[in-house]
Write a protein that holds these residues in place. Structure first.
Motif, PDB file in Angstrom:
ATOM      1  N   ALA A 172       0.701  -1.212   0.270  1.00 26.34           N
ATOM      2  CA  ALA A 172      -0.090   0.101   0.045  1.00 26.34           C
ATOM      3  C   ALA A 172       0.913   1.151   0.135  1.00 26.34           C
ATOM      4  O   ALA A 172       2.191   1.244   0.080  1.00 26.34           O
ATOM      5  CB  ALA A 172      -0.986  -0.180   1.235  1.00 26.34           C
ATOM      6  N   SER A 173       0.297   2.473   0.193  1.00 28.69           N
ATOM      7  CA  SER A 173       0.842   3.522  -0.030  1.00 28.69           C
ATOM      8  C   SER A 173       0.563   4.500   1.231  1.00 28.69           C
ATOM      9  O   SER A 173      -0.592   4.882   1.663  1.00 28.69           O
ATOM     10  CB  SER A 173       0.573   4.371  -1.276  1.00 28.69           C
ATOM     11  N   PRO A 174       1.587   5.161   2.199  1.00 25.59           N
ATOM     12  CA  PRO A 174       1.044   5.748   3.295  1.00 25.59           C
ATOM     13  C   PRO A 174       1.289   7.222   3.056  1.00 25.59           C
ATOM     14  O   PRO A 174       2.177   7.488   2.252  1.00 25.59           O
ATOM     15  CB  PRO A 174       2.109   5.238   4.362  1.00 25.59           C
ATOM     16  N   VAL A 175       0.444   8.008   3.865  1.00 30.27           N
ATOM     17  CA  VAL A 175       0.565   9.437   3.889  1.00 30.27           C
ATOM     18  C   VAL A 175       0.400   9.802   5.394  1.00 30.27           C
ATOM     19  O   VAL A 175      -0.717   9.095   6.036  1.00 30.27           O
ATOM     20  CB  VAL A 175      -0.236  10.174   3.164  1.00 30.27           C
ATOM     21  N   MET A 176       1.404  10.537   5.935  1.00 29.09           N
ATOM     22  CA  MET A 176       1.337  10.684   7.406  1.00 29.09           C
ATOM     23  C   MET A 176       0.863  12.316   7.752  1.00 29.09           C
ATOM     24  O   MET A 176       1.385  12.821   8.770  1.00 29.09           O
ATOM     25  CB  MET A 176       2.443  10.475   8.140  1.00 29.09           C
ATOM     26  N   ALA A 177      -0.035  12.729   6.998  1.00 28.37           N
ATOM     27  CA  ALA A 177      -0.610  14.324   7.235  1.00 28.37           C
ATOM     28  C   ALA A 177      -1.360  14.422   8.530  1.00 28.37           C
ATOM     29  O   ALA A 177      -2.430  13.804   8.579  1.00 28.37           O
ATOM     30  CB  ALA A 177      -1.101  14.804   5.855  1.00 28.37           C
ATOM     31  N   ASP A 178      -0.985  15.391   9.362  1.00 29.58           N
ATOM     32  CA  ASP A 178      -1.875  15.782  10.647  1.00 29.58           C
ATOM     33  C   ASP A 178      -2.109  17.183  10.849  1.00 29.58           C
ATOM     34  O   ASP A 178      -2.832  17.385  11.769  1.00 29.58           O
ATOM     35  CB  ASP A 178      -1.162  15.067  11.955  1.00 29.58           C
ATOM     36  N   GLU A 179      -1.949  17.514   9.859  1.00 30.45           N
ATOM     37  CA  GLU A 179      -2.158  19.288   9.955  1.00 30.45           C
ATOM     38  C   GLU A 179      -3.827  19.460   9.678  1.00 30.45           C
ATOM     39  O   GLU A 179      -4.194  19.101   8.740  1.00 30.45           O
ATOM     40  CB  GLU A 179      -1.210  20.024   9.008  1.00 30.45           C
ATOM     41  N   LEU A 180      -4.479  20.170  10.674  1.00 28.41           N
ATOM     42  CA  LEU A 180      -5.657  20.264  10.719  1.00 28.41           C
ATOM     43  C   LEU A 180      -6.179  21.129   9.435  1.00 28.41           C
ATOM     44  O   LEU A 180      -7.232  20.779   8.908  1.00 28.41           O
ATOM     45  CB  LEU A 180      -6.308  21.194  11.852  1.00 28.41           C
ATOM     46  N   SER A 181      -5.542  22.066   8.811  1.00 32.66           N
ATOM     47  CA  SER A 181      -5.828  22.620   7.756  1.00 32.66           C
ATOM     48  C   SER A 181      -5.818  21.798   6.474  1.00 32.66           C
ATOM     49  O   SER A 181      -6.238  22.326   5.276  1.00 32.66           O
ATOM     50  CB  SER A 181      -4.968  24.057   7.369  1.00 32.66           C
ATOM     51  N   GLU A 182      -5.293  20.640   6.395  1.00 32.74           N
ATOM     52  CA  GLU A 182      -5.228  19.781   5.440  1.00 32.74           C
ATOM     53  C   GLU A 182      -5.779  18.222   5.537  1.00 32.74           C
ATOM     54  O   GLU A 182      -6.031  17.699   4.281  1.00 32.74           O
ATOM     55  CB  GLU A 182      -3.619  19.942   4.836  1.00 32.74           C
TER      56      GLU A 182
END
Length: 270
Positions: free
Chosen positions: A42-52
């Motif tokens: 699979a492919s991970p993304v670890m974004a946790d910024e509220l605006s995105e």
């Protein structure tokens, strides 16, 4: 199809679709979670910024929420991402790490369950018992609860919350409220490496992102980790320990095939 055939199809789907798995996870294990997601296909993304987070989860196939290292900023991000995923029909996997250890963790997990309504909740026996409202002691993020009545608790909670409940331990128990599956793969060394629970949740997210049968996807994620743990331990030489074991664990997940998963899994469902 029997469970082995379902697991074969589930892993094939992950490798064919390479689903994007959006993680809001803890900083202790974030790199491990990313690597195990890549290793399974699979492919991970670890974004946790509220605006995105809402924009990011909108292009994902699954969302993993892990409360291991909570703070006020990431709590709001988890809720925003979770609600957006729910509105889009994207599967949400909650890992209530250390719930019961502090009031913040317990209230945050309860809030996510109430407001987001996860598709899958995976935890150890202590964590799941706390979520069930049972009296249990915790030891940080480790389970000290008896695994007695695990099947009853798992089935009951799955019915009440209309989701998949997974309790990982010596024998892993997974239920959708109607069916109960037992997984007997694994090795004790998995408990000696930080983050193997979090990595199991990432594997569940990877499978859920490529399969709509979320019970099978959850079983597949847990069985994959357990089988990889067995194979990683078997490949160690006498002078090798948990550092090499962790590397071998990633290798075994990377080299796992639908056929080897079906052959090596120790899963029964009824």
């Amino acid at each position: 199809m029997n469970i082995q055939e379902k697991l074969t199809a589930a892993l094939s789907a992950v490798k064919e679709k390479s689903p994007l798995v959006h993680h809001l996870t803890n900083y202790v294990t974030v790199n491990d979670c990313a690597n195990i997601t890549i290793a399974i296909g699979a492919s991970p993304v670890m974004a946790d910024e509220l605006s995105e987070v809402e924009e990011m989860v909108s292009i994902a196939s699954a969302l993993v929420l892990n409360i291991g290292t909570l703070n006020s900023r990431t709590i709001e991000s988890m809720l925003a991402a979770g609600k957006k995923a729910k509105s889009l029909g994207i599967p949400i996997i909650l890992d209530p790490v250390g719930v019961g250890a502090t009031t913040l963790r317990t209230k945050t997990a309860q809030r996510i369950i109430e407001e987001v309504q996860p598709t899958v909740i995976r935890g150890n026996m202590s964590e799941i018992k706390v979520l069930a409202g049972l009296d249990v002691k915790t030891k940080g993020v480790d389970s000290v609860a008896s695994e007695e009545n695990a099947e009853i608790i798992t089935k009951k909670l799955a019915t009440e919350w209309n989701c998949i409940i997974a309790i990982t331990g010596k024998t892993d128990i997974v239920s959708n409220g109607k069916q109960v599956c037992r997984i007997d793969n694994g090795h004790r060394m998995l408990s000696d490496v930080s983050g193997t629970g979090c990595m199991s949740t990432s594997l569940i997210g990877s499978y859920c992102g490529a399969n709509q049968d979320y019970l099978t996807a959850t079983v597949a994620g847990i069985a994959s980790m357990g089988l990889a743990g067995e194979l990683a331990q078997q490949s160690l030489t006498p002078d090798e320990g948990i550092g090499t074991f962790k590397i071998h664990l990633l290798d075994k997940i990377y080299n796992l095939t639908p056929e080897s998963l079906a052959k090596g899994c120790k899963v029964t469902c009824e």
